[in-house]
Design a protein around this motif. Structure first.
Motif, PDB file in Angstrom:
ATOM      1  N   GLY A 162       0.810  -1.209   0.000  1.00  0.00           N
ATOM      2  CA  GLY A 162       0.000   0.000   0.000  1.00  0.00           C
ATOM      3  C   GLY A 162       0.845   1.260   0.000  1.00  0.00           C
ATOM      4  O   GLY A 162       0.505   2.257  -0.658  1.00  0.00           O
ATOM      5  N   ALA A 175      -4.647   0.271  -3.268  1.00  0.00           N
ATOM      6  CA  ALA A 175      -3.993   0.750  -2.040  1.00  0.00           C
ATOM      7  C   ALA A 175      -4.980   0.766  -0.876  1.00  0.00           C
ATOM      8  O   ALA A 175      -4.640   0.396   0.255  1.00  0.00           O
ATOM      9  CB  ALA A 175      -3.407   2.139  -2.262  1.00  0.00           C
ATOM     10  N   CYS A 215      -6.919   7.820   0.776  1.00  0.00           N
ATOM     11  CA  CYS A 215      -7.289   7.017  -0.393  1.00  0.00           C
ATOM     12  C   CYS A 215      -8.760   7.220  -0.746  1.00  0.00           C
ATOM     13  O   CYS A 215      -9.120   7.321  -1.929  1.00  0.00           O
ATOM     14  CB  CYS A 215      -7.007   5.536  -0.117  1.00  0.00           C
TER      15      CYS A 215
END
Length: 595
Positions: A162, A175, A215
């Motif tokens: 990640g 990720a 993210c």
């Protein structure tokens, strides 16, 4: 048949036991091992270079102790496979190799001006290397490790993958899945084991949370990106913090395009310089952290760090404004607007300085009453000094706001608020000055100062209630101060009466203790040397040493001695010859010949 079955069962059991001995299951507390190494070797202070050197030295020791070196003269690569791992130190080799590559990448990320294009390529290469070794570590732990070790190794590999995608700015979905997988593992592991393991797992989950939110922000599934995440700590957040700062700077530059004026006390000042806008927006975002709903949960150290960033932002704004003043030339209207903007920014900077000094006073007051281990207690004199600074800040701010020709009602009311705050701060200063005199044993001065502080607090309270300012925090503080002054003055009065009651007894006891030489060696002067000075030797409460009448035995004194006579006339006296009186030796004939 029964015997044959028994023999076959025994053979099966023996095979199982032999297989268990041949394939032992190793156990590693991966997170605990890494956290301990990181905190002890540099990452407590963000020093990735020191941690990388530690990993290199650790790998060298492991290679030598395992006798797994890669040849003497020529390098011959020896790969670590399932058959190679015969003890747990081989797994340590792979883990520390991954950590060395990761710390090298983070070291490049911490360069002063950030990594350039060439260094960024190298950084991503080191992260790829870390992912490669972390994946190998996870695969071997799945075979050679127990279930907990395998689970921790899988979470570690997911975190490394990640992190690589996070740095590459691509595949945010992947990720996000990797970070969530790592978080789920640590959440489950945090429910079991000892207390230390649970705390470490919870810290790891908190470190992963900002990366997950970032993210989600990049995917567009959430708008939960907030500046508060910049103040979080931990080695796992350094990459995230750099990304977040870049995003916040981009957002400020977009907001700066729409920001055209700065509002302050009824004035509107136009802002033409984009750099000034960005600096003011940055300071205003940081002020939201101090005055927002989460401000009460922030510790004092983080608040002081936020204040430092606010000061830096406002100073940058002032420097850009003054540069514009230099380049403005003879344009009168533009100069007036820039001067007004400079005055407004300076006034806001003065307000934040007062707030910061008030925070320092609250910290000092907490240390005055509550003393923790290995912590220096606050003296009242330090609080007096802080209040002196605060009064100077309020006076400077009041002078700055009151300067100018056309004063608006907002400026007049602001100046009155500064005057009321100054009265309250003077009462507080007088109170702590009285406390310092009380600790020194000067009861009369302390009583007078407590009474003066009470009158000042009462005066400030009456003026504050009569004005339109309804600052309940300040009113509550003045009421508490008034009660404290009253109670402390009563205590000082009672203490003085008790000391006067005991004064004859103490005086007689101290006089009886007077000796010729004194019991203490370190005495400044004796009583016989202070006959012309009106000073109490035994009656004052702050006198701790036993006085002495005269120094005994007396000190050596210089006295005259007999003169030294030097006989220098001997060299100048001519004595008569005595040869005629000396006995002559009789000599023979032969001795005459040799003469």
């Amino acid at each position: 048949m029964g015997k044959e079955n028994q023999v076959s069962d025994m053979q099966i059991d023996d095979q199982k036991s032999n297989s268990d001995h041949a394939n032992p299951k190793f156990s590693i507390n991966v997170l605990q091992l890494l956290k301990s190494a990181q905190m002890q070797h540099g990452l407590r202070h963000g020093d990735y270079t020191r941690y990388r050197r530690y990993c290199t030295a650790r790998l060298r020791r492991l290679y030598k102790s395992l006798k797994f070196t890669h040849g003497r003269g020529k390098y011959t690569r020896r790969s670590i496979t399932e058959s190679t791992v015969t003890e747990v130190r081989f797994l340590h080799l792979i883990l520390y190799t991954a950590e060395r590559a990761w710390s090298h990448a983070m070291e490049k990320r911490q360069l002063p001006d950030g990594p350039n294009a060439r260094q960024r390529i190298y950084l991503i290469g080191r992260l790829r290397k870390a992912v490669k070794w972390a994946t190998l570590f996870s695969q071997l732990c799945a075979i050679k490790g127990d279930s907990k070790t395998s689970l921790e190794a899988e979470a570690y590999a997911s975190y490394m993958k990640g992190t690589l995608l996070f740095e590459q700015d691509q595949n945010w979905d992947t990720a996000l899945k990797l970070f969530k997988s790592s978080r789920a593992v640590y959440e489950e592991l945090g429910k079991y084991g000892d207390l230390e393991n649970q705390v470490l797992c919870r810290e790891r989950v908190e470190e992963l949370e900002p990366s997950i939110r970032y993210c989600l922000h990049k995917i567009g599934a959430s708008n939960s990106l907030t500046p508060e995440l910049l103040h979080m700590e931990g080695p796992a957040l350094d990459l995230f913090r750099a990304k977040l700062e870049a995003v916040m700077a981009e957002a400020r530059s977009q907001q700066a395009a729409s920001m055209t004026e700065f509002h302050w006390l009824g004035h509107r000042f136009p802002i033409s310089n984009a750099k000034t806008r960005v600096s003011i927006l940055k300071a205003q975002d940081l002020e939201k952290d101090l005055h927002g709903p989460a401000a009460d949960s922030l510790p004092a150290e983080k608040k002081l760090a936020i204040f430092d960033k606010i000061f830096t932002a406002y100073h940058e704004a002032r420097s850009s404004i003054r540069n514009d003043l230099v380049t403005a030339g003879s344009a009168g209207n533009m100069k007036d607007d820039l001067n007004g903007l400079d005055k407004a920014v300076s006034a806001v900077l003065g307000e934040r300085t007062i707030e910061r000094n008030q925070l320092l006073i609250r910290i000092a007051k907490s240390k005055l009453t509550k003393q923790e281990k290995n912590e220096k207690a606050t003296k009242p004199e330090e609080l007096v000094r802080l209040y002196d600074l605060l009064l100077q800040n309020v006076a400077d701010l009041s002078d700055l706001v009151s300067s100018g020709r056309d004063r608006k009602p907002e400026e007049v009311s602001f100046t009155e608020e500064c005057a009321l705050k100054s009265l309250a701060f003077r009462a507080e200063r007088c109170f702590y000055l009285a406390k310092s005199y009380s600790l020194a044993g000067k009861r009369t001065e302390a009583y007078a100062l407590y009474s003066h502080a009470r009158s000042r607090a009462d005066d400030a309270l009456q003026k504050l209630q009569a004005s339109s300012n309804n600052d309940q925090t300040l009113i509550k503080g003045l009421k508490m101060l008034y009660n404290d002054c009253r109670s402390n003055s009563c205590i000082e009065h009672a203490t003085v009466i008790m000391e006067e009651e005991k004064a004859p007894e103490n005086l007689s006891q101290k006089i009886s203790n007077i000796s010729l030489a004194g019991a203490h060696k370190k005495v400044e002067t004796s009583l016989i040397e202070k006959l012309d000075v009106y000073e109490s030797a035994v009656g004052a409460s702050n006198v701790k040493s036993v006085p002495r009448i005269e120094a005994f035995p007396p000190a050596f004194q210089t006295i005259p001695r007999n003169p030294i006579v030097l006989d220098i006339a001997y060299n100048f006296v001519d004595f008569p010859s005595l040869e005629n009186r000396m006995k002559k030796d009789k000599k023979g004939f032969i001795s005459r010949l040799w003469r």
